[in-house]
Design an enzyme around this catalytic site. Structure first.
Site, PDB file in Angstrom:
ATOM      1  N   CYS A 120      68.062 104.406  20.783  1.00 29.98           N
ATOM      2  CA  CYS A 120      69.166 105.331  21.083  1.00 29.98           C
ATOM      3  C   CYS A 120      68.871 106.724  20.523  1.00 29.98           C
ATOM      4  O   CYS A 120      68.401 106.878  19.398  1.00 29.98           O
ATOM      5  CB  CYS A 120      70.463 104.794  20.513  1.00 29.98           C
ATOM      6  SG  CYS A 120      70.908 103.171  21.188  1.00 29.98           S
ATOM      7  N   CYS A 151      64.584  98.624  17.711  1.00 31.93           N
ATOM      8  CA  CYS A 151      66.033  98.580  17.489  1.00 31.93           C
ATOM      9  C   CYS A 151      66.352  98.567  15.999  1.00 31.93           C
ATOM     10  O   CYS A 151      65.495  98.312  15.145  1.00 31.93           O
ATOM     11  CB  CYS A 151      66.633  97.367  18.201  1.00 31.93           C
ATOM     12  SG  CYS A 151      68.407  97.546  18.549  1.00 31.93           S
ATOM     13  N   SER A 187      78.349 101.620  13.604  1.00 31.47           N
ATOM     14  CA  SER A 187      77.119 102.037  14.250  1.00 31.47           C
ATOM     15  C   SER A 187      76.786 103.457  13.821  1.00 31.47           C
ATOM     16  O   SER A 187      77.680 104.250  13.479  1.00 31.47           O
ATOM     17  CB  SER A 187      77.292 101.987  15.770  1.00 31.47           C
ATOM     18  OG  SER A 187      76.305 102.751  16.414  1.00 31.47           O
TER      19      SER A 187
END
Length: 561
Positions: free
Chosen positions: A199, A127, A476
């Site tokens: 992601c 992450c 983000s």
């Protein structure tokens, strides 16, 4: 007979001599044999955790790295540090712990490597904050080290289309605007995250992994190998072997990473259209390597580096598509050919960047992910540093995918993300507005929260490119639109963003690198006299963080007063 070389510069103090019999006794209890006391002690810093898809598989990767180090003649030990999930905590008070977790990761790796006198280590991260945290520890400790990225998640599929975590954030806005029904919302939710890995777009995790590979601190190909792939497993084994070789060569992180290395990494981020968080993290990482990196360095590199990769969030493709097109090594090969990077920079292979790239093929013929430099998406880098009377110490904008990079409009001011999000959901934010979200900076949040929930809702409602959004917090890597973050000085210390009122005319102009409000110096000074600092509500770690953290323009690192 020639004396056998001793590759235990750190651990020798733990294992050698009669007086260290107690130390050896404890090491025997965790699996060491007589021969292991003559081997370099290798740490395997794992960020494994069940709390996020980004890290759920890293225990297996750590075992592969351990096997590689053992096969190369090291005595490896796995230890853990923390991670938090940005995606799960997004839009909640829990997001305040996200950026501070970077410091805990760096501190904890430094603590174990230092306390156990490890001769070298491999660090594995998934992450977002794992990666800069691991690199900060490498810079501080300066013992031979290699970073391994846990890898990107594979795309999900819903209705015949690829979806990812940003798809579901934006679907919330679409549902709120009655553009999709509840069944579709649930379908995207269930398909967005199909397995382990970070992601999938060129969001913060993939941005930082790519930057670290370019810095020379990962093996070539590390940043683009998918989480679930034979390439990733073999890379972990090779990284374990590589750190032992670095010990034998006496090659340490500060021998490898230089200002030139950081400029290469910045150029790669511009080409890929990476996250605004790269500015924050690269400055923090450079600080750990005793290298001074400034916002002006980013401007200088951006002016000479085009945006070439059509990657999400502003583009069409994800990291898996880039992997299939040749991966980061192929992109670096293209950049080297066009003199965008310095191929003489050293890497953890012991070879230069240019030497590493010789064995890699060019981008796949016919691929559509990365454009030719003669036909860029944008002739200069999409991360733009803004300054003006609203941000005297700088702010960061990302303009990739925008046809219009300027907006002048009335301020809609919100003290905190929750208030702005509720306003967006209720339809209070209209096209032409400039949304101001303040008291979300490193000190004021505290913790400098990301605003993906808010930006995704605005995008889902069709307002992503019709409003401006500025904050002393962060965005983000999945955010896109006319957004400006890291506004410095932040509101909590009385920065100009604290003085804006509803209706003030705000200008965001990326071409002129301007962030300003139509107020005179006299008016700003008058408002500053009546401004009062807020009392911090938090206690414990966040209170300590707020007391010690520097501004976003300085990397939001902790500094002892």
């Amino acid at each position: 007979m020639p004396k056998t070389p001793d590759f235990r510069p750190q651990s020798r103090i733990l294992t050698e001599g009669v007086n260290r019999a107690p130390n050896r006794a404890m090491l025997r209890d965790v699996g060491f044999k007589d021969d292991d006391f003559n081997k370099p002690l290798i740490g395997i810093a794992s960020t494994w955790s069940e709390i996020t898809p980004c890290n759920i598989h890293i225990n297996k990767l750590a075992e592969s790295a351990k096997a590689g180090a053992k096969a190369a003649g090291g005595a490896p030990q796995i230890f853990n540090t923390i991670t938090v999930s940005d995606g799960i905590s997004m839009g909640t008070p829990g997001m305040r712990y996200s950026l501070p977790s970077r410091e805990i990761i760096a501190d904890s790796i430094e603590t174990v490597v230092g306390a156990q006198r490890m001769d070298g280590f491999v660090a594995l991260g998934g992450c977002d904050k794992n990666m800069p945290g691991c690199l900060m520890a490498m810079g501080r400790m300066n013992v031979p080290a290699v970073f391994v990225y846990g890898g990107s998640i594979l795309p999900g599929n819903f209705g015949g289309k690829d979806v990812d975590i940003v798809s579901i954030f934006e679907a919330v806005g679409q549902y709120n605007n009655k553009l999709i029904d509840e069944k579709t919302l649930k379908g995207i939710e269930c398909a967005a995250c199909p397995g382990p890995g970070s992601c999938g777009g060129m969001y913060t995790a993939n941005t930082m992994a790519s930057a670290i590979e370019t810095l020379g601190m990962s093996l070539p190909g590390s940043s683009s190998h998918p989480a679930e792939s034979p390439d990733k497993t073999s890379e972990c084994e090779a990284s374990g072997r590589a750190v032992v070789e670095l010990i034998k060569k006496g090659l340490r992180p500060r021998d490898i990473v230089t200002k030139r290395s950081f400029e290469n990494a910045m150029a790669l981020v511009m080409v890929l259209g990476g996250s605004t968080n790269a500015v924050l993290h690269l400055i923090a990482m450079a600080n750990a390597f005793a290298i001074r990196l400034t916002l002006e360095d980013f401007t200088r590199v951006a002016k000479r580096t085009p945006h070439l990769a059509d990657l999400k969030p502003s583009g069409r493709y994800v990291m898996f598509d880039l992997y299939q097109a040749g991966g980061v090594p192929a992109v670096l090969k293209l950049m080297l050919k066009h003199h965008m990077i310095d191929g003489n920079a050293l890497t953890v292979t012991g070879k230069t960047l240019a030497e590493n790239l010789e064995k890699f093929p060019a981008l796949t013929a016919g691929q559509k992910v990365v454009r030719d430099p003669n036909n860029p998406l944008r002739p200069t880098g999409p991360l733009v540093i803004l300054k003006g009377n609203l941000a005297p110490e700088g702010a960061v904008a990302k303009v990739g995918g925008l046809s219009h990079t300027t907006i002048v409009g009335p301020a809609k001011v919100y003290d905190g993300e929750e208030a702005a999000t509720q306003a967006a959901l209720k339809g209070a934010i209209k096209a032409g507005d400039v949304v101001v979200v303040r008291y979300e900076g490193p000190k004021g949040g505290p913790g400098m929260r990301e605003m993906l929930s808010l930006t995704a809702i605005l995008s889902g409602k069709g307002l992503g490119d019709k409003v401006g959004l500025l904050t002393d917090g962060r965005f983000s890597g999945g955010s896109h639109g006319r957004v400006v973050g890291h506004v410095c000085p932040e509101a909590a210390v009385g920065g100009p963003i604290a003085l804006i009122k509803n209706g003030d005319r705000v200008t965001i102009n990326a071409e002129k690198q301007e962030l300003s409000v139509a107020l005179s110096k006299a008016e700003l000074a008058k408002r500053a006299k009546s401004w009062k600092p807020r009392k911090l509500k938090e206690t414990g770690w966040l209170a300590r963080y707020a007391a010690l953290v520097t501004s976003g323009s300085e990397g939001a690192v902790l500094r002892v007063p």
